[in-house]
Scaffold this active site. Structure first.
Site, short mmCIF file in Angstrom:
data_model
loop_
_atom_site.label_atom_id
_atom_site.label_comp_id
_atom_site.label_asym_id
_atom_site.label_seq_id
_atom_site.Cartn_x
_atom_site.Cartn_y
_atom_site.Cartn_z
N HIS A 94 0.81 -1.02 0.03
CA HIS A 94 0.07 -0.16 -0.13
C HIS A 94 0.89 1.34 -0.21
O HIS A 94 1.95 1.04 0.61
CB HIS A 94 -0.89 -0.15 1.29
CG HIS A 94 -0.41 -0.25 2.49
ND1 HIS A 94 0.20 -1.25 2.98
CD2 HIS A 94 -0.24 0.57 3.48
CE1 HIS A 94 0.64 -1.18 4.25
NE2 HIS A 94 0.25 0.10 4.60
N HIS A 96 0.99 5.30 0.97
CA HIS A 96 0.31 6.21 1.48
C HIS A 96 0.27 7.52 0.65
O HIS A 96 1.63 8.04 -0.02
CB HIS A 96 1.05 6.57 2.92
CG HIS A 96 0.99 5.44 3.74
ND1 HIS A 96 0.07 5.49 5.04
CD2 HIS A 96 1.56 4.38 3.94
CE1 HIS A 96 0.28 4.44 5.50
NE2 HIS A 96 1.15 3.66 5.21
#
Length: 140
Positions: A94, A96
């Site tokens: 992931h 950010h």
């Protein structure tokens, strides 16, 4: 492999405040943001480390990062969006994306988050997250 929290979100088993989706990626607001608009871009395939993504998924993630970054800049009126890949909390790639006005603001938020201090100066309600997601989806 046990489904990560992100895989459960992708499968619709858990709710999220989605800001972008295509056939390879999804982006949604984190419920523990450093700053307003803090978004996660996630590949739909569960891979723990970004350097293990196949090239197609890797390019899809960073293509989505580019689209969402432009939306965040427009919505929050900032010139910079911090991009961070940490891989410490969830075993699913992931990225950010954090709209910021200056590096000091970003540094303080990141330091507090990782030191587990009670700094999280921004704890949004579900209604606020829904409102922000709607604005990001419109791109303004």
């Amino acid at each position: 492999m046990v489904d990560s929290i992100f895989t459960k979100i992708i499968k619709g088993e858990l709710p999220c405040y989605k800001t972008y989706e295509d056939d390879k990626t999804v982006a949604f607001l984190t419920t523990e943001p450093f700053m307003p608009g803090h978004t996660l871009v996630v590949p739909k395939v569960q891979v723990e480390n970004f350097d293990n993504l196949d090239l197609v998924d890797y390019e899809a993630v960073f293509g989505a990062v580019r689209v969402v970054t432009k939306r965040l800049k427009a919505v929050f009126g900032v010139e910079k969006v911090a991009v961070m890949i940490t891989g410490f909390h969830v075993p699913h790639v992931h990225v950010h994306l954090i709209p910021v006005t200056d590096k000091g603001e970003f540094s303080a938020a990141v330091q507090a988050h990782f030191s587990k201090q009670a700094l999280l100066p921004y704890v949004p309600s579900g209604d606020e997250l829904a409102r922000i997601a709607k604005k990001i989806n419109r791109g303004r």
